[in-house]
Design a protein around this motif. Structure first.
Motif, PDB file in Angstrom:
ATOM      1  N   ILE A  54       0.830  -1.200   0.000  1.00 45.36           N
ATOM      2  CA  ILE A  54       0.000   0.000   0.000  1.00 45.36           C
ATOM      3  C   ILE A  54       0.870   1.258   0.000  1.00 45.36           C
ATOM      4  N   ASP A  55       1.863   1.315   0.880  1.00 43.55           N
ATOM      5  CA  ASP A  55       2.733   2.494   0.940  1.00 43.55           C
ATOM      6  C   ASP A  55       3.574   2.621  -0.327  1.00 43.55           C
ATOM      7  N   GLY A  56       3.976   1.489  -0.898  1.00 39.47           N
ATOM      8  CA  GLY A  56       4.705   1.542  -2.164  1.00 39.47           C
ATOM      9  C   GLY A  56       3.859   2.145  -3.263  1.00 39.47           C
ATOM     10  N   GLY A  57       2.572   1.760  -3.305  1.00 40.82           N
ATOM     11  CA  GLY A  57       1.675   2.319  -4.301  1.00 40.82           C
ATOM     12  C   GLY A  57       1.472   3.816  -4.121  1.00 40.82           C
ATOM     13  N   ARG A  58       1.277   4.247  -2.881  1.00 37.66           N
ATOM     14  CA  ARG A  58       1.103   5.680  -2.617  1.00 37.66           C
ATOM     15  C   ARG A  58       2.341   6.470  -3.028  1.00 37.66           C
ATOM     16  N   TRP A  59       3.506   5.922  -2.721  1.00 37.80           N
ATOM     17  CA  TRP A  59       4.771   6.584  -3.068  1.00 37.80           C
ATOM     18  C   TRP A  59       4.896   6.706  -4.583  1.00 37.80           C
ATOM     19  N   ALA A  60       4.580   5.628  -5.296  1.00 40.99           N
ATOM     20  CA  ALA A  60       4.732   5.635  -6.753  1.00 40.99           C
ATOM     21  C   ALA A  60       3.757   6.591  -7.428  1.00 40.99           C
ATOM     22  N   LEU A  61       2.576   6.771  -6.827  1.00 34.24           N
ATOM     23  CA  LEU A  61       1.577   7.671  -7.413  1.00 34.24           C
ATOM     24  C   LEU A  61       2.103   9.096  -7.569  1.00 34.24           C
ATOM     25  N   ASP A  62       3.009   9.502  -6.706  1.00 29.04           N
ATOM     26  CA  ASP A  62       3.569  10.844  -6.779  1.00 29.04           C
ATOM     27  C   ASP A  62       4.625  10.971  -7.871  1.00 29.04           C
ATOM     28  N   ARG A  63       4.946   9.854  -8.536  1.00 33.14           N
ATOM     29  CA  ARG A  63       6.048   9.858  -9.499  1.00 33.14           C
ATOM     30  C   ARG A  63       5.631   9.440 -10.899  1.00 33.14           C
ATOM     31  N   VAL A  64       4.340   9.177 -11.097  1.00 28.23           N
ATOM     32  CA  VAL A  64       3.857   8.789 -12.417  1.00 28.23           C
ATOM     33  C   VAL A  64       2.596   9.584 -12.744  1.00 28.23           C
ATOM     34  N   SER A  65       2.197   9.523 -13.994  1.00 24.27           N
ATOM     35  CA  SER A  65       0.951  10.153 -14.421  1.00 24.27           C
ATOM     36  C   SER A  65       0.362   9.312 -15.545  1.00 24.27           C
ATOM     37  N   GLY A  66      -0.775   9.735 -16.020  1.00 28.05           N
ATOM     38  CA  GLY A  66      -1.389   9.055 -17.150  1.00 28.05           C
ATOM     39  C   GLY A  66      -1.811   7.633 -16.829  1.00 28.05           C
ATOM     40  N   PRO A  67      -1.666   6.711 -17.786  1.00 27.01           N
ATOM     41  CA  PRO A  67      -2.134   5.334 -17.608  1.00 27.01           C
ATOM     42  C   PRO A  67      -1.506   4.616 -16.417  1.00 27.01           C
ATOM     43  N   ASP A  68      -0.230   4.864 -16.160  1.00 27.36           N
ATOM     44  CA  ASP A  68       0.415   4.208 -15.016  1.00 27.36           C
ATOM     45  C   ASP A  68      -0.203   4.673 -13.706  1.00 27.36           C
ATOM     46  N   GLY A  69      -0.511   5.969 -13.619  1.00 24.81           N
ATOM     47  CA  GLY A  69      -1.147   6.476 -12.417  1.00 24.81           C
ATOM     48  C   GLY A  69      -2.514   5.840 -12.208  1.00 24.81           C
ATOM     49  N   GLU A  70      -3.267   5.710 -13.273  1.00 21.41           N
ATOM     50  CA  GLU A  70      -4.591   5.085 -13.168  1.00 21.41           C
ATOM     51  C   GLU A  70      -4.465   3.615 -12.793  1.00 21.41           C
ATOM     52  N   LEU A  71      -3.458   2.952 -13.329  1.00 19.99           N
ATOM     53  CA  LEU A  71      -3.227   1.547 -12.998  1.00 19.99           C
ATOM     54  C   LEU A  71      -2.956   1.383 -11.504  1.00 19.99           C
ATOM     55  N   ILE A  72      -2.105   2.246 -10.949  1.00 23.63           N
ATOM     56  CA  ILE A  72      -1.774   2.164  -9.525  1.00 23.63           C
ATOM     57  C   ILE A  72      -2.984   2.496  -8.668  1.00 23.63           C
ATOM     58  N   ARG A  73      -3.743   3.533  -9.044  1.00 18.97           N
ATOM     59  CA  ARG A  73      -4.937   3.883  -8.268  1.00 18.97           C
ATOM     60  C   ARG A  73      -5.944   2.729  -8.243  1.00 18.97           C
ATOM     61  N   THR A  74      -6.124   2.085  -9.381  1.00 21.14           N
ATOM     62  CA  THR A  74      -7.050   0.952  -9.433  1.00 21.14           C
ATOM     63  C   THR A  74      -6.527  -0.204  -8.592  1.00 21.14           C
ATOM     64  N   ALA A  75      -5.220  -0.452  -8.650  1.00 24.05           N
ATOM     65  CA  ALA A  75      -4.628  -1.529  -7.855  1.00 24.05           C
ATOM     66  C   ALA A  75      -4.809  -1.255  -6.363  1.00 24.05           C
ATOM     67  N   LEU A  76      -4.632  -0.003  -5.955  1.00 25.19           N
ATOM     68  CA  LEU A  76      -4.823   0.354  -4.546  1.00 25.19           C
ATOM     69  C   LEU A  76      -6.277   0.133  -4.122  1.00 25.19           C
ATOM     70  N   ASP A  77      -7.210   0.518  -4.960  1.00 22.89           N
ATOM     71  CA  ASP A  77      -8.621   0.310  -4.638  1.00 22.89           C
ATOM     72  C   ASP A  77      -8.944  -1.176  -4.517  1.00 22.89           C
ATOM     73  N   ARG A  78      -8.439  -1.957  -5.425  1.00 25.46           N
ATOM     74  CA  ARG A  78      -8.714  -3.399  -5.387  1.00 25.46           C
ATOM     75  C   ARG A  78      -8.054  -4.044  -4.165  1.00 25.46           C
ATOM     76  N   GLN A  79      -6.857  -3.578  -3.819  1.00 30.29           N
ATOM     77  CA  GLN A  79      -6.179  -4.106  -2.644  1.00 30.29           C
ATOM     78  C   GLN A  79      -6.972  -3.814  -1.381  1.00 30.29           C
ATOM     79  N   ARG A  80      -7.648  -2.672  -1.353  1.00 34.64           N
ATOM     80  CA  ARG A  80      -8.453  -2.291  -0.187  1.00 34.64           C
ATOM     81  C   ARG A  80      -9.873  -2.869  -0.252  1.00 34.64           C
ATOM     82  N   ARG A  81     -10.134  -3.683  -1.267  1.00 31.14           N
ATOM     83  CA  ARG A  81     -11.455  -4.290  -1.457  1.00 31.14           C
ATOM     84  C   ARG A  81     -12.530  -3.254  -1.775  1.00 31.14           C
ATOM     85  N   LEU A  82     -12.134  -2.171  -2.448  1.00 28.29           N
ATOM     86  CA  LEU A  82     -13.097  -1.180  -2.904  1.00 28.29           C
ATOM     87  C   LEU A  82     -13.559  -1.536  -4.312  1.00 28.29           C
TER      88      LEU A  82
END
Length: 245
Positions: free
Chosen positions: A191-219
């Protein structure tokens, strides 16, 4: 979970007696991101020397799901000797491995194996953030520093494994935490790795990480595109390769 972890430590004390060096909580329970619905309770036990067959049998019985029900997904516990913790290798030797997750309950005698590469990162996390359960020696005194090249190699191994065996969110967030280690040497939760990476990417990669974080949290979240996951993991692998070169 706290009561359960304490009961695990008590069971190990009853099994190993004066030969117990310590019982250490690691994984998401100390790094963050613990979710009882999907997280294991990760524990490392260190003993003075090799276990006897009687001790292994007693440990397996005392830690069984029937004897000690786990309030999370399951218990993931390994017992290693003090010597193994002090001299980390690419495949650390272990005495006994216990898993109590309903779909993967097992008791593995380490004397029948060549070691477990997964223990390498467990050692590193225990040294930096492991929490001693009950009496024993502090983790930094028990777990030696793990060489950076060994950690990078194991992180790369886990990334290659994840794309064919783990859910997409696991692979993406594991790639984020590996990237974080390659940048500053920090071992963090997925989770913390995903949050950290979100500050360093944009576009499709950012959306990929946001979706992965949501799925990891069972959202509620869309399915991850396997091709996008593979591309992201391959990029993380290239970063690890550059760091180790």
């Amino acid at each position: 979970m706290e009561d359960y972890a304490g009961n695990v430590a008590s069971a190990m004390a009853a099994t190993l007696g004066s030969r117990l060096v310590g019982v250490y909580l690691h994984g998401s329970a100390v790094l963050g991101g613990f979710d009882a619905r999907r997280s294991d309770v990760d524990v490392l036990v260190v003993c003075e020397g090799p276990m006897t067959a009687v001790e292994k049998s007693a440990a397996a019985e005392r830690l069984s799901r029937e004897r000690l029900p786990c309030p999370a997904h399951g218990l993931e516990l390994s017992i290693v000797t003090f010597s193994a913790a002090q001299h980390p290798t690419a495949r650390p030797a272990f005495e006994l491995h216990v898993t109590t997750a309903p779909e993967d309950t097992k008791y593995v005698d380490g004397h029948d194996r060549e070691g477990d590469p997964d223990l390498l990162l467990h050692f590193a996390v225990c040294r930096s953030a492991g929490r001693l359960l009950g009496p024993g020696r502090p983790a930094p005194e028990v777990f030696a520093t793990v060489a950076e090249d060994l950690i990078l190699a194991q992180l790369a191994r886990e990334l290659r494994w994840s794309t064919g065996h783990a859910p997409g969110e696991y692979a993406v967030l594991n790639a984020c935490r590996a990237w974080r280690f390659a940048v500053d040497g920090a071992l963090v939760s997925k989770i913390d790795g995903g949050r950290w990476a979100l500050d360093r990417v944009s576009g499709p990669d950012g959306e990929l990480i946001r979706t992965a974080l949501d799925r990891q949290r069972r959202l509620s979240a869309a399915e991850l595109d396997p091709r996008a996951v593979q591309r992201f993991v391959d990029h993380a692998l290239s970063r690890l390769t550059e760091t180790s070169a």
